[in-house]
Design an enzyme around this catalytic site. Structure first.
Site, PDB file in Angstrom:
ATOM      1  N   LYS A  77      54.760  37.338  38.602  1.00  0.00           N
ATOM      2  CA  LYS A  77      54.660  35.919  38.383  1.00  0.00           C
ATOM      3  C   LYS A  77      53.950  35.294  37.372  1.00  0.00           C
ATOM      4  CE  LYS A  77      54.141  35.073  43.511  1.00  0.00           C
ATOM      5  NZ  LYS A  77      53.512  34.277  44.570  1.00  0.00           N
TER       6      LYS A  77
ATOM      7  N   TYR B 149      61.402  28.527  46.923  1.00  0.00           N
ATOM      8  CA  TYR B 149      60.222  28.156  47.904  1.00  0.00           C
ATOM      9  C   TYR B 149      60.744  27.097  48.747  1.00  0.00           C
ATOM     10  CZ  TYR B 149      56.980  31.223  45.344  1.00  0.00           C
ATOM     11  OH  TYR B 149      56.349  32.528  44.885  1.00  0.00           O
TER      12      TYR B 149
ATOM     13  N   ASN C   8      48.753  35.328  42.520  1.00  0.00           N
ATOM     14  CA  ASN C   8      48.763  36.819  43.371  1.00  0.00           C
ATOM     15  C   ASN C   8      49.589  37.668  42.929  1.00  0.00           C
ATOM     16  OD1 ASN C   8      50.910  35.625  44.369  1.00  0.00           O
ATOM     17  ND2 ASN C   8      50.246  35.550  46.701  1.00  0.00           N
TER      18      ASN C   8
ATOM     19  N   HIS D 201      55.683  38.404  43.722  1.00  0.00           N
ATOM     20  CA  HIS D 201      56.470  37.683  44.642  1.00  0.00           C
ATOM     21  C   HIS D 201      57.402  38.845  45.341  1.00  0.00           C
ATOM     22  CE1 HIS D 201      59.396  35.708  47.240  1.00  0.00           C
ATOM     23  NE2 HIS D 201      60.331  36.532  46.806  1.00  0.00           N
TER      24      HIS D 201
ATOM     25  N   GLU E 273      67.599  35.236  47.828  1.00  0.00           N
ATOM     26  CA  GLU E 273      66.695  35.056  46.477  1.00  0.00           C
ATOM     27  C   GLU E 273      67.370  35.665  45.365  1.00  0.00           C
ATOM     28  OE1 GLU E 273      62.670  35.149  48.917  1.00  0.00           O
ATOM     29  OE2 GLU E 273      63.120  36.838  47.777  1.00  0.00           O
TER      30      GLU E 273
HETATM   31  N1  LIG Z   1      47.384  29.360  52.478  1.00  0.00           N
HETATM   32  C1  LIG Z   1      47.893  29.460  51.564  1.00  0.00           C
HETATM   33  N2  LIG Z   1      47.022  28.785  50.375  1.00  0.00           N
HETATM   34  C2  LIG Z   1      47.423  28.679  49.308  1.00  0.00           C
HETATM   35  N3  LIG Z   1      48.730  29.524  48.591  1.00  0.00           N
HETATM   36  C3  LIG Z   1      49.316  29.839  49.486  1.00  0.00           C
HETATM   37  C4  LIG Z   1      49.095  29.969  51.192  1.00  0.00           C
HETATM   38  N4  LIG Z   1      49.914  30.792  51.622  1.00  0.00           N
HETATM   39  C5  LIG Z   1      50.681  31.059  51.022  1.00  0.00           C
HETATM   40  N5  LIG Z   1      50.713  30.728  49.660  1.00  0.00           N
HETATM   41  C6  LIG Z   1      51.200  31.022  48.194  1.00  0.00           C
HETATM   42  O1  LIG Z   1      52.594  30.806  48.607  1.00  0.00           O
HETATM   43  C7  LIG Z   1      53.216  32.047  48.294  1.00  0.00           C
HETATM   44  C8  LIG Z   1      54.481  32.393  49.335  1.00  0.00           C
HETATM   45  O2  LIG Z   1      53.908  32.422  50.584  1.00  0.00           O
HETATM   46  P1  LIG Z   1      54.333  33.412  51.564  1.00  0.00           P
HETATM   47  O3  LIG Z   1      53.693  32.796  53.118  1.00  0.00           O
HETATM   48  O4  LIG Z   1      55.795  33.618  51.433  1.00  0.00           O
HETATM   49  O5  LIG Z   1      53.649  34.935  51.243  1.00  0.00           O
HETATM   50  P2  LIG Z   1      54.203  36.071  50.738  1.00  0.00           P
HETATM   51  O6  LIG Z   1      55.637  36.486  51.159  1.00  0.00           O
HETATM   52  O7  LIG Z   1      53.270  37.079  50.691  1.00  0.00           O
HETATM   53  O8  LIG Z   1      54.151  35.870  49.200  1.00  0.00           O
HETATM   54  P3  LIG Z   1      55.617  35.732  48.317  1.00  0.00           P
HETATM   55  O9  LIG Z   1      56.781  35.071  48.684  1.00  0.00           O
HETATM   56  O10 LIG Z   1      54.950  35.175  46.799  1.00  0.00           O
HETATM   57  O11 LIG Z   1      55.894  37.305  48.013  1.00  0.00           O
HETATM   58  C9  LIG Z   1      52.238  33.156  48.223  1.00  0.00           C
HETATM   59  O12 LIG Z   1      52.308  34.284  47.554  1.00  0.00           O
HETATM   60  C10 LIG Z   1      50.901  32.247  47.791  1.00  0.00           C
HETATM   61  O13 LIG Z   1      50.938  32.307  46.452  1.00  0.00           O
HETATM   62 MG   LIG Z   2      57.031  35.042  50.949  1.00  0.00          MG
END
Ligand SMILES: Nc1ncnc2c1ncn2[C@@H]1O[C@H](COP(=O)(O)OP(=O)(O)OP(=O)(O)O)[C@@H](O)[C@H]1O
Ligand SMILES: [Mg+2]
Length: 143
Positions: free
Chosen positions: A10, A50, A113, A116, A127
């Site tokens: 990211k 997303y 974070n 992804h 994706e």
């Molecule tokens: N509660 C939250 N508050 C703020 N940002 C969030 C929250 N939950 C998720 N996100 C953001 O949205 C992204 C996508 O959420 P998801 O639930 O898909 O988590 P993930 O699968 O662990 O992460 P990613 O899809 O980025 O690999 C997360 O990486 C984070 O940056």
């Molecule tokens: Mg995810």
């Protein structure tokens, strides 16, 4: 076709110059990189990627963040690669991410974070198509 997953470094990971470190970890584990490129995500691509989070309270912040600078998009392949790369990333909430994972070692913020990773084989397929042309994926090659 071998199992594939999608990993994206990211904008925070690129800005913090963690690309090399992440690639070293992937290579040292012996994983196969089938495709890789650097790009700046448009709002349209961000919304496609997303889509499942549309309407959630963090959605707007997420779209703004993911389009804020260049990212590195990577396709990895091999048996069990989706699970392997989910484990490599660590939990979404950096407070819960184990040491030794990318988020455990490098992230302190739930939005910023670092990487992804696809959460299932079907998500990965969806994706990868959003980011790569078929001809850009070098499956069935050495390396
Ligand atoms: N509660 C939250 N508050 C703020 N940002 C969030 C929250 N939950 C998720 N996100 C953001 O949205 C992204 C996508 O959420 P998801 O639930 O898909 O988590 P993930 O699968 O662990 O992460 P990613 O899809 O980025 O690999 C997360 O990486 C984070 O940056
Ligand atoms: Mg995810």
């Amino acid at each position: 076709m071998p199992e594939q997953t999608f990993l994206m470094i990211k904008p925070d990971g690129v800005k913090r110059k963690l690309v090399g470190d992440i690639l070293i970890r992937l290579e040292k584990k012996g994983l196969k990189i089938a495709a890789m490129k650097m790009l700046q995500i448009t709002k349209e691509l961000a919304e496609l990627h997303y889509n499942e989070h549309r309407g959630k309270e963090f959605y707007e912040e997420l779209i703004e963040f993911i389009t804020s600078g260049p990212v590195v998009a990577i396709v990895l392949e091999g048996e069990g690669i989706v699970k392997i790369i989910r484990n490599f990333a660590g939990k979404t909430n950096p407070k819960e991410a184990d040491c030794g994972t990318i988020r455990g070692d490098y992230a302190f913020d739930i939005t910023q974070n670092v990487i992804h990773t696809s959460d299932s084989i079907s998500s990965a397929q969806r994706e990868i198509i959003n980011f790569f042309k078929k001809s850009e994926i070098l499956s069935n090659t050495e390396g």
